[in-house]
Write a protein that holds these residues in place. Sequence first.
Motif, PDB file in Angstrom:
ATOM      1  N   ALA A  36       0.812  -1.224   0.000  1.00  0.00           N
ATOM      2  CA  ALA A  36       0.000   0.000   0.000  1.00  0.00           C
ATOM      3  C   ALA A  36       0.840   1.265   0.000  1.00  0.00           C
ATOM      4  N   TRP A  58       0.822   3.339  -3.189  1.00  0.00           N
ATOM      5  CA  TRP A  58      -0.413   3.977  -3.652  1.00  0.00           C
ATOM      6  C   TRP A  58      -0.255   5.469  -3.946  1.00  0.00           C
ATOM      7  N   ASP A  75      -1.144   6.961  -7.591  1.00  0.00           N
ATOM      8  CA  ASP A  75      -2.239   7.936  -7.644  1.00  0.00           C
ATOM      9  C   ASP A  75      -1.748   9.241  -8.281  1.00  0.00           C
ATOM     10  N   LEU A 111      -4.214   0.494  -8.855  1.00  0.00           N
ATOM     11  CA  LEU A 111      -4.417   1.558  -7.876  1.00  0.00           C
ATOM     12  C   LEU A 111      -5.517   1.176  -6.890  1.00  0.00           C
ATOM     13  N   ALA A 112      -6.620   0.633  -7.415  1.00  0.00           N
ATOM     14  CA  ALA A 112      -7.696   0.199  -6.531  1.00  0.00           C
ATOM     15  C   ALA A 112      -7.228  -0.945  -5.624  1.00  0.00           C
ATOM     16  N   ARG A 145      -5.217   0.501  -2.870  1.00  0.00           N
ATOM     17  CA  ARG A 145      -6.070   1.238  -1.932  1.00  0.00           C
ATOM     18  C   ARG A 145      -6.795   0.293  -0.983  1.00  0.00           C
ATOM     19  N   SER A 168      -5.048   0.241   2.187  1.00  0.00           N
ATOM     20  CA  SER A 168      -4.843   1.525   2.849  1.00  0.00           C
ATOM     21  C   SER A 168      -5.254   1.460   4.312  1.00  0.00           C
ATOM     22  N   GLU A 211     -10.824   5.015   2.144  1.00  0.00           N
ATOM     23  CA  GLU A 211     -10.080   4.650   0.930  1.00  0.00           C
ATOM     24  C   GLU A 211     -10.379   3.206   0.537  1.00  0.00           C
ATOM     25  N   ARG A 212     -10.417   2.326   1.501  1.00  0.00           N
ATOM     26  CA  ARG A 212     -10.696   0.912   1.190  1.00  0.00           C
ATOM     27  C   ARG A 212     -12.116   0.764   0.649  1.00  0.00           C
ATOM     28  N   ALA A 264     -12.155   1.946  -2.920  1.00  0.00           N
ATOM     29  CA  ALA A 264     -11.450   0.983  -3.773  1.00  0.00           C
ATOM     30  C   ALA A 264     -12.316  -0.234  -4.068  1.00  0.00           C
TER      31      ALA A 264
END
Length: 539
Positions: free
Chosen positions: A55, A58, A62, A120-121, A124, A127, A132-133, A136
């Motif tokens: 993570a 990220w 991003d 990216l997802a 996340r 995270s 954020e989770r 995602a």
Amino acid sequence: MAGRAALSGASALLLLLSASSAHAGLLEDAVQGLAATSEDRVEESIRRLGALDDARAWPALDALCDDRLRVGADGKAYIWDGKTHDARDPLTLAVVAAAPRPLKEVEVSNEIRRVALPVLAQLRLGSASAAERLAAAEELSKSGDAQAGGLLHRALDREHDKKVRDALTLAVARVDLQSPSADARVAALQLIKRLGNDEFLSDLQRMTAKSADGTYGEPDARVRQAATAAIEAILAQQRFVSLAGSLLHGLSLASVLLFAALGLAVTFGLLGVINMAHGEMLMLGSYATYATQTFFKAHMPGAFRFYLLAAIPVAFLVTMLIGMLLERTIIRFLYGRPLETLLATWGISLGLIQTVRLVFGAQNVAVENPDWLAGGIELTHGLVLPWSRIGVIGFVIVVAGGVWFLLQKTRLGLYVRAVTQNRSMAACMGISTKRIDMWMFGLGSGIAGLGGVALSQLSNVGPELGQSYIIDSFMVVVLGGVGRLAGAVAAALGLGIINKLLEPLAGAVLGKIAVLVFIILFIQRRPQGLFAIKGRVEA
């Protein structure tokens, strides 16, 4: 023996440190590869970051998708902070004051973004932030990526936050619903049935619907059966949410009606006055709340979140004083002539409405909920109980309890009960009946003003606000029993909830007519209302 154990432990620690160092090196290389000039190398770095599943990468990925990744003169990657105009380390996010200039923007094509967004997802999902989770999980479930199912299943296994777990569960079901495996689709449908989430309803209806050639959207009969069961569960959940929502809204409507009816029960029971201006006390209480809000905004912005607490005594005192003034100047000369009091108070109501229009304008004004009344409690999917309605219900319970205590446990209440049962005898005992009349008319108006405070938290405030509640308030008083506090409570609860239950079935107008017909028939059979009266009137 102990020496061998210590040696074994030291070896394991060295291996762990070595593996950690190797992972850190691979992570650093992959992040720096995001700033490469070759698109092939950038895509390779993105896939490596997905494989590492760390993570910490990220922010850099991003920044790449958001056009905030820069490459310095030394060829290293930096994250550009547009607010502070600083270059930051892509892994530690520390400001790099000596970043070699110039910093060039990394060019990002749509193809790179297409590869980067699922990764990216995925990052996340690891995270530390639950928000954020959650975002995602929703993004991955809609991405259509082939790896989304596996990523979501792994994230669900390690997730502990209930809200995020629920979102991940839905995301897993949405992905598995498109699986080529019939068993996976059945498992997803069973999950949807258990959750009862209506977001899937259109998809499920397509699965069970026949096309023009007679074939089903879902070829597997076992999956169709599971989809039909899920549809029935969702529709049952919708009916429950609709019923519960009507009950909750009816309870808040009953609270407002009770505020208005409490004052009417006191004044009508004691004085026999048909006060058509009582609804305007609700309106004046709402405008007193609006004026208090405006004052706090202009002069005490730091204490704005407490303005509603200050508005409660302000609204009560303003409406009580206006009620006492009306009783002293107009109402006291019309006792014993109910039709004339009806006409007089109707004229007063028109005058109050026009006065408010001149002072505040003809347009509705908005009263804000303080931050501690914002939001609500999600009882189930699609059913949220706002804090503002909870506050109104709690407030009316406190006020009703206060009125009961005043009438039953104080000397003033004793005098009021004496006057309502036998005015002449009370006067002979030395009770100033005229003063009691004035105070109780003021108290009834003040209670309505408190209702205006509550109503301001549920809807906009306008000059004709009280007109919407006066007829319903009289129906509450008559149905409950004139002058009966317990009757007013029971009738307000009944009418408020029944109104909201009838509206979806018959519409607002027909629902009101049905309630009115019921009350007329009920009063024909039981003129004293729900609670029988002892003596002339009993408070």
